[in-house]
Design a protein around this motif. Structure first.
Motif, PDB file in Angstrom:
ATOM      1  N   PHE B 233       0.822  -1.217   0.000  1.00 29.29           N
ATOM      2  CA  PHE B 233       0.000   0.000   0.000  1.00 29.29           C
ATOM      3  C   PHE B 233       0.852   1.262   0.000  1.00 29.29           C
ATOM      4  CE2 PHE B 233      -2.843  -3.247   1.714  1.00 29.29           C
ATOM      5  CZ  PHE B 233      -3.912  -3.069   0.857  1.00 29.29           C
ATOM      6  N   ASP B 234       0.283   2.307  -0.581  1.00 23.19           N
ATOM      7  CA  ASP B 234       0.965   3.596  -0.682  1.00 23.19           C
ATOM      8  C   ASP B 234       0.867   4.314   0.664  1.00 23.19           C
ATOM      9  OD1 ASP B 234       1.724   6.205  -1.129  1.00 23.19           O
ATOM     10  OD2 ASP B 234       0.657   6.383  -3.045  1.00 23.19           O
ATOM     11  N   ILE B 235       2.007   4.534   1.298  1.00 23.62           N
ATOM     12  CA  ILE B 235       2.019   5.114   2.655  1.00 23.62           C
ATOM     13  C   ILE B 235       1.427   6.529   2.669  1.00 23.62           C
ATOM     14  CG2 ILE B 235       4.338   6.148   2.587  1.00 23.62           C
ATOM     15  CD1 ILE B 235       4.664   4.961   5.488  1.00 23.62           C
ATOM     16  N   ASN B 236       1.476   7.205   1.535  1.00 28.18           N
ATOM     17  CA  ASN B 236       0.935   8.577   1.486  1.00 28.18           C
ATOM     18  C   ASN B 236      -0.575   8.619   1.376  1.00 28.18           C
ATOM     19  OD1 ASN B 236       3.449   9.964   1.541  1.00 28.18           O
ATOM     20  ND2 ASN B 236       3.790   9.212  -0.548  1.00 28.18           N
ATOM     21  N   LYS B 237      -1.169   7.458   1.050  1.00 27.78           N
ATOM     22  CA  LYS B 237      -2.615   7.432   0.820  1.00 27.78           C
ATOM     23  C   LYS B 237      -3.329   6.440   1.724  1.00 27.78           C
ATOM     24  CE  LYS B 237      -2.312   8.470  -4.158  1.00 27.78           C
ATOM     25  NZ  LYS B 237      -1.902   9.831  -3.859  1.00 27.78           N
ATOM     26  N   THR B 238      -2.600   5.857   2.684  1.00 29.86           N
ATOM     27  CA  THR B 238      -3.186   4.766   3.466  1.00 29.86           C
ATOM     28  C   THR B 238      -3.064   5.003   4.967  1.00 29.86           C
ATOM     29  OG1 THR B 238      -2.526   3.244   1.693  1.00 29.86           O
ATOM     30  CG2 THR B 238      -3.201   2.259   3.794  1.00 29.86           C
ATOM     31  N   PHE B 239      -4.189   4.889   5.671  1.00 28.77           N
ATOM     32  CA  PHE B 239      -4.192   4.985   7.130  1.00 28.77           C
ATOM     33  C   PHE B 239      -4.680   3.653   7.694  1.00 28.77           C
ATOM     34  CE2 PHE B 239      -6.812   6.437  10.976  1.00 28.77           C
ATOM     35  CZ  PHE B 239      -5.721   6.361  11.840  1.00 28.77           C
ATOM     36  N   ILE B 240      -3.810   2.985   8.433  1.00 30.35           N
ATOM     37  CA  ILE B 240      -4.190   1.721   9.084  1.00 30.35           C
ATOM     38  C   ILE B 240      -4.434   2.037  10.558  1.00 30.35           C
ATOM     39  CG2 ILE B 240      -3.452  -0.631   9.627  1.00 30.35           C
ATOM     40  CD1 ILE B 240      -1.579  -0.533   7.245  1.00 30.35           C
ATOM     41  N   PHE B 241      -5.532   1.555  11.123  1.00 27.34           N
ATOM     42  CA  PHE B 241      -5.761   1.866  12.544  1.00 27.34           C
ATOM     43  C   PHE B 241      -6.304   0.675  13.317  1.00 27.34           C
ATOM     44  CE2 PHE B 241     -10.444   2.370  12.452  1.00 27.34           C
ATOM     45  CZ  PHE B 241     -10.655   2.526  11.084  1.00 27.34           C
ATOM     46  N   SER B 242      -5.845   0.589  14.558  1.00 25.99           N
ATOM     47  CA  SER B 242      -6.408  -0.328  15.553  1.00 25.99           C
ATOM     48  C   SER B 242      -7.527   0.424  16.243  1.00 25.99           C
ATOM     49  CB  SER B 242      -5.311  -0.710  16.556  1.00 25.99           C
ATOM     50  OG  SER B 242      -5.714  -0.434  17.886  1.00 25.99           O
ATOM     51  N   ASP B 243      -8.697  -0.213  16.414  1.00 24.86           N
ATOM     52  CA  ASP B 243      -9.795   0.458  17.125  1.00 24.86           C
ATOM     53  C   ASP B 243      -9.365   0.888  18.520  1.00 24.86           C
ATOM     54  OD1 ASP B 243     -11.511   0.149  15.012  1.00 24.86           O
ATOM     55  OD2 ASP B 243     -12.474  -1.654  15.807  1.00 24.86           O
ATOM     56  N   LEU B 244      -8.623   0.016  19.212  1.00 22.68           N
ATOM     57  CA  LEU B 244      -8.223   0.315  20.589  1.00 22.68           C
ATOM     58  C   LEU B 244      -7.369   1.573  20.661  1.00 22.68           C
ATOM     59  CD1 LEU B 244      -7.462  -3.301  21.895  1.00 22.68           C
ATOM     60  CD2 LEU B 244      -9.429  -1.850  22.466  1.00 22.68           C
ATOM     61  N   ASP B 245      -6.585   1.801  19.620  1.00 25.72           N
ATOM     62  CA  ASP B 245      -5.783   3.020  19.537  1.00 25.72           C
ATOM     63  C   ASP B 245      -6.624   4.206  19.082  1.00 25.72           C
ATOM     64  OD1 ASP B 245      -3.186   2.632  20.259  1.00 25.72           O
ATOM     65  OD2 ASP B 245      -2.433   2.285  18.230  1.00 25.72           O
ATOM     66  N   TYR B 246      -7.249   4.019  17.924  1.00 25.94           N
ATOM     67  CA  TYR B 246      -7.806   5.167  17.211  1.00 25.94           C
ATOM     68  C   TYR B 246      -9.026   5.768  17.907  1.00 25.94           C
ATOM     69  CZ  TYR B 246      -9.418   8.138  13.397  1.00 25.94           C
ATOM     70  OH  TYR B 246      -9.825   9.221  12.663  1.00 25.94           O
ATOM     71  N   MET B 247      -9.779   4.927  18.623  1.00 23.36           N
ATOM     72  CA  MET B 247     -10.938   5.477  19.340  1.00 23.36           C
ATOM     73  C   MET B 247     -10.485   6.581  20.298  1.00 23.36           C
ATOM     74  SD  MET B 247     -14.220   4.982  19.303  1.00 23.36           S
ATOM     75  CE  MET B 247     -14.668   3.270  19.032  1.00 23.36           C
ATOM     76  N   GLY B 248      -9.296   6.437  20.844  1.00 22.17           N
ATOM     77  CA  GLY B 248      -8.759   7.413  21.778  1.00 22.17           C
ATOM     78  C   GLY B 248      -7.966   8.520  21.094  1.00 22.17           C
ATOM     79  N   GLN B 249      -7.988   8.523  19.753  1.00 29.23           N
ATOM     80  CA  GLN B 249      -7.200   9.537  19.045  1.00 29.23           C
ATOM     81  C   GLN B 249      -8.067  10.472  18.218  1.00 29.23           C
ATOM     82  OE1 GLN B 249      -4.715   6.790  16.849  1.00 29.23           O
ATOM     83  NE2 GLN B 249      -3.008   7.038  18.272  1.00 29.23           N
ATOM     84  N   SER B 250      -9.377  10.169  18.126  1.00 29.00           N
ATOM     85  CA  SER B 250     -10.226  10.938  17.224  1.00 29.00           C
ATOM     86  C   SER B 250     -11.636  11.029  17.775  1.00 29.00           C
ATOM     87  CB  SER B 250     -10.271  10.237  15.860  1.00 29.00           C
ATOM     88  OG  SER B 250     -11.367  10.714  15.109  1.00 29.00           O
ATOM     89  N   SER B 251     -12.070  12.222  18.120  1.00 22.68           N
ATOM     90  CA  SER B 251     -13.441  12.320  18.605  1.00 22.68           C
ATOM     91  C   SER B 251     -14.436  12.145  17.463  1.00 22.68           C
ATOM     92  CB  SER B 251     -13.656  13.638  19.351  1.00 22.68           C
ATOM     93  OG  SER B 251     -13.270  14.709  18.538  1.00 22.68           O
ATOM     94  N   GLY B 252     -14.015  12.378  16.223  1.00 21.04           N
ATOM     95  CA  GLY B 252     -14.892  12.156  15.073  1.00 21.04           C
ATOM     96  C   GLY B 252     -15.348  10.709  14.986  1.00 21.04           C
ATOM     97  N   PHE B 253     -14.453   9.783  15.265  1.00 20.25           N
ATOM     98  CA  PHE B 253     -14.770   8.358  15.198  1.00 20.25           C
ATOM     99  C   PHE B 253     -15.820   8.012  16.261  1.00 20.25           C
ATOM    100  CE2 PHE B 253     -12.857   3.818  15.706  1.00 20.25           C
ATOM    101  CZ  PHE B 253     -13.751   3.303  14.783  1.00 20.25           C
TER     102      PHE B 253
END
Lengths: 476, 476
Positions: B233-253
């Motif tokens: 995957f293209d690192i400039n166009k791809t965001f991989i996330f763990s729910d356990l991480d990302y839930m605490g990183q984004s109030s939008g989610f």
């Protein structure tokens, strides 16, 4: 998992599971007796057996009988644990209703919820440990029930600290005077014990339960935060958070939510909160979000990952179902159980049959009311225990037990002697209803005017500071 | 809310609610006919009526009859929408089972799920719009079904962009070759359309469903991320996330999760996923977490708050229940419905009756297997459509429709002519089972060895970069 020895109820499962628990506990009691175990050990086991039998009766709708399993294995969806069934009192996190003008029978609620009474011995101990006179809410039975408060004092005596957790559901912009009670009390606890405090604003809950947008719920949270800050909390020791904000700011919080959600079934929240099949999945999973701040790992920025810092939760007794659930789950996910201090409800103007509610403006004195509005509301709506005519009143006296103005004074008048004199004079008929109301009006006008002044000084910048996840200042 | 015109099913409610919907739709059809409405309008309404009747039959367990409401008003807890009932196929996000060695009847699944077949016309259009030859997964019916793919192409033609969303449940450290399918395909889509991509690792789901700790689930997510990144995957166009991480990183989610949770009832997840009263509240609310990345506001750092960016989800068909739910909720919370591309399942070594599963090491070829292990597994376990003796095989030929080695080659052999020759030679008996297996063994050895080499080059720093919430590079 057997019921904890303090008689606290464990979470309800199916009647069949509970049947098996009772049977097992019966066996334990017999074994202890035949082994001639120490009396206190047998007594504790018997107490647990009786509590289990009581739970079984509530859940299965029938008495426990040896060898006769529950006839109907479907769980009854009846709010069972939230109801103080005796006397027709109904208490859950959304509804408080009783047929008695004196209000809910709190002694029966203690028995039903399996909590402990705040007795003179505990009050004396608190005064001794803190070196401070007990708060009027303790002295007057306004905070009347607790769970594990002695353990908090034990820890405090051994110089181990703890933290405070309280909260509010921001259902409207305007808070009423009753909403101040837990915050006035929590501020006092913070001052006396000198400990960190977290305040949860459950804007997600209000969005889920009410007909409002996320933005509205969040805005209410911010407005309510201003009123809370105006109670005088120490900015160095206090973190106020909106769930909608903080969930996205801390993976520790969400991770605890998921841990709790893994250990609570739909059957259990159905039994505790009365949820049904047509409730949205947000409501069903919400109890985990109110539970999570009871664990210090939900605040890594404050407690640096320490997972054993005890939590003390001052709240109104109707919030206890959330924390019974929390205390049941805690040991299973490796955390200490939170301790609790329970307050009675703040009565509606119309009488103690229900609590003051912001959604009914006639039942409430708001923190935004003008002196004139306060005067009108009290004079017009505050239920009186006085007699119909001055003559009758002077002859037979008023009834403080049902008089809302007197009840409010027990919340807000600091001076014990003055309050006692009012009680005597009103009961004897010497003090007239109008005079009693006048004392209350002046008391509330003064409290609310001062509150409004302090609130005006709360800038957006201050709110932002309180609500920024950050280190707090404390000694442990 | 009536069923959308594309025949997609709306969420199941109670039989009574569905009964009323059918009755209402029957009225609509009669009205259109008596008004002599255009034929296509009447046809669409009739199609919707038939779909509703079919749903009603599934949910209520009885045919719809005018004026005769459902006799039993309790909802049947039977995974109804997840089952392709004809032919005994069973398909839900956790189980794939069929009695046919040819695998699940995917044409029937399309009818049952209300999706659309990827036909030659759509494939031609994709080739025309992108200027690229269709991927072998399209050419060979491996991605066989879709929802709203034409709308995605419409938008793309008008220079409006979209984003891709796919995911993985990290149930173990070792992924198998079947797990690569959606990622190989998604990488191709990313290259061809040049769009941003989000990849969700549902470590919270695995924690909730499996007997593992949060830490284990999270570690599996990180290990799986390395295998995913190794797909190129293209690192400039791809965001991989763990729910356990990302839930605490984004109030939008989290805010989208709560929005979805407000609009889905327990009855609905019961109908879609077969959850029961004894399931934990985490499972019950989880579908909202898999749904949320379908909406661009879950990624404010990527889409800057834009709420109308369409989402295209490539996934195996067993994940469709999550996205049927998502599509039902989307318009009610003001978001566009995500489009979908559905793949068939990757068969187990033992045959297409079930899919390859990482928890059964005999059924799987892992990305960590050595060339020798691959050879042994294929030779020992790969179900053969060949005859018992060489003589019989040469006389009658092998059966490619049930031969697992041949099936795997359709997934991994790029050359259409070579594959067709293998099919002809095997069917005619010219190619022996051992020879067919040898071709597969060499193909898999080459693919897995190359994968392992690329995976070794994925550093922890690279994983961290992919998993950091950040802006992505794209043109819209």
């Amino acid at each position: 998992m057997s019921a904890p020895p303090d008689g606290e109820m464990s979470l309800p499962a199916t009647p069949m599971e509970l049947y098996e628990k009772v049977t097992l506990q019966g066996g334990t009691v017999r074994l202890l007796k035949s082994n001639k175990a120490p009396k206190e050990e047998i007594d504790a086991a018997v107490k647990e057996l009786l509590a289990l039998k009581m739970d079984y009766k509530t859940l299965a709708g029938q008495e426990y009988k040896v060898g006769i399993p529950p006839t109907n294995s479907t769980t009854v969806n009846n709010n069972s644990l939230a109801i103080a069934e005796d006397g027709g009192d109904y208490v859950d996190p959304w509804t408080v209703q009783t047929s008695s003008a004196k209000g809910v029978d709190y002694d029966k609620l203690i028995v039903r919820f399996g909590s402990s009474k705040i007795d003179q011995e505990l009050i004396n101990r608190m005064e001794q440990v803190t070196g401070q006179k007990a708060h009027r809410f303790f002295r007057r039975g306004i905070f009347f029930s607790h769970r594990d408060m002695h353990q908090i004092l034990d820890a405090f005596e051994m110089k181990k600290s703890f933290y405070l957790y309280t909260g509010r559901g921001p259902s409207s912009e305007a808070m009423h005077v009753g909403h101040l009670i837990p915050f006035i009390f929590t501020k006092w606890l913070q001052d006396v014990f000198n400990v960190p405090l977290v305040i949860q604003l459950t804007d997600d809950e209000k969005y889920l339960w009410k007909d409002m947008t996320l933005e509205q719920a969040y805005n209410y949270a911010i407005e309510n935060a201003k009123d809370i800050i105006a109670c005088g909390f120490d900015i160095n020791k206090t973190f106020i958070f909106s769930d909608l904000d903080y969930m996205g700011q801390s993976s520790g919080f969400y991770q605890n939510v998921v841990k709790i959600q893994k250990h609570v079934t739909f059957n259990q929240v159905k039994g505790i909160f009365g949820f049904g099949d047509s409730d949205c999945i947000g409501k069903i999973s919400f109890p985990a979000i109110q539970a999570a701040p009871s664990f210090s790992t939900s605040f890594p920025q404050i407690f640096n990952g320490q997972k054993d810092i005890p939590c003390l939760i001052p709240c109104a007794i109707d919030q206890d179902p959330y924390f019974r659930m929390t205390r049941d789950v805690a040991p299973r996910i490796g955390y200490p159980k939170p301790a609790l201090l329970h307050s009675i409800f703040f009565p509606a103007l119309q009488g103690a049959q229900t609590k003051m509610s912001a959604s009914d403006s006639n039942s409430s004195v708001f923190l935004t009311d003008t002196p004139k509005q306060i005067k009108t509301k009290i004079n017009k709506h505050a239920f009186s225990g006085g007699k119909d005519t001055i003559e009758e009143h002077q002859r037979f006296g008023g009834n403080c037990e049902v008089d809302v103005s007197y009840m409010y004074l027990t919340f807000f008048l600091e001076d014990d002697e003055k309050l006692e004199k009012i009680r005597q004079d009103y009961s004897s008929g010497k003090l007239l209803t109008g005079e009693l109301k006048k004392i209350l009006i002046e008391t509330l006008q003064s409290i609310i005017t001062e509150h409004q002044l302090r609130r005006k000084q709360v800038t957006n910048e201050t709110v932002k500071q309180f609500m920024t996840p950050r280190k707090l200042v404390f000694d442990f």
